[in-house]
Scaffold this motif. Structure first.
Motif: not given
Length: 73
Positions: A5-18
């Motif tokens: 759901m994240v758009n190109p250019g956006q930064s996020v923090i990894l929470k978990s891998i399911r």
């Protein structure tokens, strides 16, 4: 929210891998660990994502990006 759901250019923090333990370990070995900053470089119509993690570019398929849970910075 899933990484898909994240758009190109956006930064996020990894929470978990399911996902299963084998694939999770492989992603951990590639630097995708909880708390790491991920920047989405691009996505395409087929759902593949190019991300920047720890200074390296990684390509992930759509089924995998749906299973990676992130928080917006």
């Amino acid at each position: 929210m899933p990484l898909s759901m994240v758009n190109p250019g956006q930064s996020v923090i990894l929470k978990s891998i399911r996902w299963g333990s084998k694939l999770r370990k492989k992603l951990y070995d590639m630097g995708l660990t909880e708390g790491v900053k991920i920047t989405v470089i691009s996505d395409n119509i087929n759902g593949a994502f190019i991300i920047n993690v720890r200074g390296s570019r990684v390509v992930l398929g759509s089924s995998l990006t749906n299973q990676i849970i992130v928080d917006v910075i």
